[in-house]
Scaffold this active site. Structure first.
Site, mmCIF file in Angstrom:
data_model
loop_
_atom_site.group_PDB
_atom_site.id
_atom_site.type_symbol
_atom_site.label_atom_id
_atom_site.label_comp_id
_atom_site.label_asym_id
_atom_site.label_seq_id
_atom_site.Cartn_x
_atom_site.Cartn_y
_atom_site.Cartn_z
ATOM 1 N N SER A 128 -16.917 8.281 17.768
ATOM 2 C CA SER A 128 -16.205 7.265 17.302
ATOM 3 C C SER A 128 -17.120 6.291 16.680
ATOM 4 O O SER A 128 -18.344 6.064 16.758
ATOM 5 C CB SER A 128 -15.201 6.764 18.386
ATOM 6 O OG SER A 128 -14.624 5.569 18.060
ATOM 7 N N TYR A 141 -14.395 1.506 26.199
ATOM 8 C CA TYR A 141 -14.309 2.689 25.281
ATOM 9 C C TYR A 141 -15.590 2.704 24.753
ATOM 10 O O TYR A 141 -16.120 4.004 24.364
ATOM 11 C CB TYR A 141 -13.238 2.484 24.453
ATOM 12 C CG TYR A 141 -12.797 3.600 23.344
ATOM 13 C CD1 TYR A 141 -12.163 4.761 23.673
ATOM 14 C CD2 TYR A 141 -13.573 3.716 22.149
ATOM 15 C CE1 TYR A 141 -12.085 5.611 23.031
ATOM 16 C CE2 TYR A 141 -13.233 4.460 21.336
ATOM 17 C CZ TYR A 141 -12.487 5.546 21.702
ATOM 18 O OH TYR A 141 -12.215 6.593 20.759
#
Length: 226
Positions: A128, A141
């Protein structure tokens, strides 16, 4: 035909990756047992399902026993975090996000290394933009994705017979993205994000890169965004 296992394949990006690879690979569709997973398998001409909860390590170990050779492993399964500050994030949230996004990927890789070594395989980690840059509210995250990058980098050095690729996409038009935008309180505009098929095409391109090259990292951003 070579074999590819894609985790988190029942919907969204995982389903798009499975579809992109189905023409050149026998695909194993990883995911929790579900009607969605079964429908995708049927739509891909009877693809095989790898139906296991990735954090149930005994079940994963049992499911991988029959895989003796594997050409491609795509780690796509993951969860979003609660988007709270470090001060407000309880330990259970850290454990949940790191368990799914990092620990489960490490364990599945470990279990499948003999099969990957046998075929001189390729491991693809769907990372990501949060694995490159952390933002406020994204600490669990981002930590899981920074850790996933470290896992990929270490694996690449430890296993010179394998190719290991990290894909760093920006925001993707998926159900997960809808949940994130809802938490952020913004209106949803799917056109502002990457199409799952676009990211899947990048994964397929990395997998199909000729053997004399090692695609180490691929970074994708929605057009018009830095």
């Amino acid at each position: 035909m070579p074999t590819a296992l894609i985790t988190g394949a029942s919907r969204g990006l995982g389903a798009a990756i499975a579809t992109a690879l189905a023409g050149s690979h026998d695909v194993l569709l990883g995911g929790r047992p579900s009607a969605e997973l079964d429908r995708l398998a049927a739509s891909l001409g009877g693809a095989t399902t790898f139906a296991a909860e990735l954090t149930d390590y005994a079940a994963v170990a049992a499911a991988t026993e029959s895989i003796t050779s594997l050409d491609v492993l795509v780690h796509n399964a993951g969860v979003e975090s609660s988007l709270e500050s470090v001060a407000d994030t309880p330990v259970q949230e850290w454990q949940r996000v790191l368990e799914v996004n990092l620990v489960a990927a490490a364990e599945l890789t470990r279990l499948l290394l003999p099969a990957l070594r046998r075929s001189g395989g390729h491991v693809v980690f769907i990372n990501s933009g949060a694995g490159i840059r952390a933002n406020p509210g994204w600490a669990p995250y981002a930590a899981s994705k920074f850790g996933l990058r470290a896992l990929a980098d270490s694996l690449r050095l430890e296993e010179p017979g394998l190719r290991v690729t990290s894909i760093f996409p920006g925001r993707i038009d998926t159900e997960m993205q809808r949940r994130i935008v809802a938490i952020e309180g913004d209106p949803y505009d799917g056109g502002a994000f990457l199409d799952p098929a676009t990211v899947a095409a990048a994964v397929a391109a990395a997998v199909h890169t000729p053997a004399d090259a090692h695609p180490v990292e691929v970074v994708l951003r929605p057009a018009g965004r830095p």
